[in-house]
Each structure stands twice: as C-alpha cells, then as structure tokens.
Design an enzyme around this catalytic site. Structure first.
Site, PDB file in Angstrom:
ATOM      1  CG  HIS A  36      -9.325  69.394 -10.686  1.00  0.00           C
ATOM      2  ND1 HIS A  36      -9.039  68.196 -10.298  1.00  0.00           N
ATOM      3  CD2 HIS A  36     -10.660  69.493 -10.966  1.00  0.00           C
ATOM      4  CE1 HIS A  36     -10.010  67.365 -10.347  1.00  0.00           C
ATOM      5  NE2 HIS A  36     -11.064  68.152 -10.963  1.00  0.00           N
ATOM      6  CG  HIS A  39      -8.724  66.303 -14.078  1.00  0.00           C
ATOM      7  ND1 HIS A  39      -9.134  67.619 -13.847  1.00  0.00           N
ATOM      8  CD2 HIS A  39      -9.805  65.674 -14.479  1.00  0.00           C
ATOM      9  CE1 HIS A  39     -10.568  67.534 -14.171  1.00  0.00           C
ATOM     10  NE2 HIS A  39     -10.910  66.366 -14.587  1.00  0.00           N
ATOM     11  CD  GLN A  63     -19.783  63.110 -20.206  1.00  0.00           C
ATOM     12  OE1 GLN A  63     -19.155  62.515 -20.947  1.00  0.00           O
ATOM     13  NE2 GLN A  63     -19.525  63.561 -18.950  1.00  0.00           N
ATOM     14  CB  SER A 194     -15.558  69.524  -9.066  1.00  0.00           C
ATOM     15  OG  SER A 194     -16.447  69.622 -10.340  1.00  0.00           O
TER      16      SER A 194
END
Ligand code: AMP
Length: 295
Positions: A36, A39, A63, A194
């Site tokens: 997005h 970034h 993760q 996000s």
C-alpha cells in the site's frame, strides 16, 4: 530503469552481490507484500537515500502464530511489482521458506528450531505476549534477508513499533545495516494503512479509526502536561471502552527504555500502543506522545 523481478532468493543474493561489487549502495525494504502507500513511501525513501532500493516480499510463516491469519493474508505479486516499479525500486524478490533456509526445514515443512533467533528485549510484553513466537520469526527472517542482500540501510515502519526494536537489536549486534525508521501512513480518517485492512467488514472499517482517536486523546493529555503512566493509560483504555473492537492491550511504554510491563513512574518520552480486533482482523497502532521519531 525497469524493475528486476526475482522469484528465487539465491538469485537475489547474487544480484545484490554484483550491485555491491559495482560500488552501488543498497537500501532494503522487507515486506510481506499486498503493498500500500505506506510501503511505497518506504521504497521511495530507500531509493532516495541509496543508489538502489531492493524490496523483499515474503509472507513469512515463521511469524504467524495463527494459521487462519496466515491463510487469509492477502497476496498480490503483480500488484506489488507495479507498486515497487512506480516507487523507483530496482529489484523485487520473493521465495519459499526452504529456499531462504536450504536444508533448514523440519519434517513438517517448518523451520528446524536451531535456526530460530532470539529477538531480544524489544520482543517482551504486548505483541510478544499476544503473539507468542512472532518476533523470533521476524528476527530469523530479517537476519536472513540482511545476510542475503547485505544492505547499507534497511527501512522499517514505526507502525510495527516493537518490530523496530527487534531489528535495531539485530543490527546493533551485527554492526550493520543502518536501520531507518519511517513514520506511519494513514487513511484520511486516521486508520493506519495495513495490508490486513482489506479484510475489514464495513462495520469493522467504521470502528477502526477509533484507535487513532484514542491515541490522539492520550497525546492531548500528554501535551497538557500529564506524565503519570497510569493516568495516560487510563485515558487510552477509557477512550476505547464502548467501541465495538475487542481490545487486546492499550498500553504506555518508554520508547527508549522498553519494558515488558508498564513502567511505574513518570516518563520524559512515551509511546502509546494499541492492539485490537475488529472481527477476525487484528489491528495495531501507536503514537509517540511527544511527536518524536522513536530514536
Ligand atoms: P508488512 O508488509 O506489514 O510486514 O510491512 C512491511 C514494512 O512496512 C514494515 O516495516 C512495516 O512497519 C511497514 N509498514 C506497514 N504499514 C505501514 C504504514 N501504515 N506506515 C508506514 N510503514 C508501514
């Protein structure tokens, strides 16, 4: 310059080695893709501060402490390539876990425990409590990315505040690379960008900006002179009451002296941090109350 796209980490490693041998400095932007504007801003900054910017896209299974989250994590390789090209990146690469760690997989396709790194003190508390193993997974892949690309600088967003502490710890131990921390990019209504926002329902999307509002109310209290941690915490938690979000934590920490638990004293610098769920989408956000950069 057209974007180089590589789908094999060993090729990416060779490509970076050749660039370094040619005297070019490398800025690395590690990501999990579904890129997005936030970034893209990291990539743009890496392009400006280095000869070339390299972006890794890897939805790192190490993760993810919830298999559901891993399964539903958005993926968009073609879109990512277009975003990186537009932001001026020179190379984008991806790969599979076994390609990042040849010979490292256990019988079930996970990584053998001896490959996992200790993420250091920034991993303690908050995200570390709610996402067991998450930061060990982050540290393990980020160190691998550093080894493969040997960047001069690596770029991380303050949105993932504890992640910044973890990668700073890694880089301090290895004396490299320089870690550059970048501010949080938001929607107009304050919701931190996000990749997971795509999965919000319309109800979740309408409630999510309350997190940023709560952080701002706490900042207003700080700006009014309040320095007692319990008062700041009460303000943050209070502002999130009666919101249709399931709050995991609403906490205050000293960003320069991270502690697992809330410090029982007044602070000279403070960061307010929140994690909350809107349905099955987990959102995190934070705000440096003194408006600093976290350094
Ligand atoms: P991710 O793909 O979520 O692992 O994020 C890759 C990098 O981009 C991490 O360093 C994140 O902290 C950063 N990032 C993600 N969202 C934002 C945002 N809204 N603003 C700034 N940086 C971000």
């Amino acid at each position: 310059m057209s974007l180089i796209r590589l789908t094999n980490p060993a090729e990416a490693q060779q490509w970076c080695a050749a660039e370094r041998a040619a005297g070019r400095s490398i800025g690395l932007v590690p990501t999990m893709g579904a890129l997005h504007r936030g970034h893209a801003a990291l990539v743009r900054q890496a392009t400006q501060e280095n000869d070339i910017a390299v972006v890794s896209v890897f939805v790192n299974p190490l993760q993810f402490n919830e298999s559901r989250d891993l399964k539903h994590y958005p993926r968009d390789w073609e879109g990512d390539c277009a975003s990186v090209a537009e932001a001026g990146g020179a190379m984008i690469f991806t790969g599979r876990l076994g390609e990042f760690f040849p010979g490292g997989l256990d019988g079930e396709g996970g990584l053998a425990p001896e490959f996992m790194l200790d993420p250091g003190p920034g991993a303690e508390g908050l995200e570390g409590d709610f996402r067991p193993g998450h930061f060990a997974g982050v540290a393990t892949i980020v160190q691998k990315l550093f080894q493969m690309t040997q960047p001069n600088r690596a770029y991380f967003g303050l949105k993932d505040f504890q992640q910044c502490l973890v990668v700073q710890h890694l880089a301090r131990k290895a004396d490299s690379p320089e870690i550059v921390l970048c501010g949080i990019f938001r929607e107009d209504d304050g919701l931190a960008l996000s990749s997971r926002n795509k999965r919000l329902t319309s109800k979740g999307r309408s409630e999510a900006p309350r997190i940023q509002q709560a952080l701002q109310e706490t900042q207003a209290l700080w700006r009014g002179g309040e320095r007692r941690v319990e008062k700041l915490q009460a303000c943050l938690a209070g502002a999130l009451e009666d919101v249709g979000l399931e709050v995991e934590y609403a906490a205050i920490r000293d960003p320069r002296a991270w502690t697992k638990s809330q410090p029982a004293r007044t602070l000279e610098v403070a960061v307010a941090l929140v994690a909350a769920r809107a349905g099955d989408v987990r959102l995190i956000d934070n705000l440096l109350l003194d408006g600093g950069t976290g350094e």
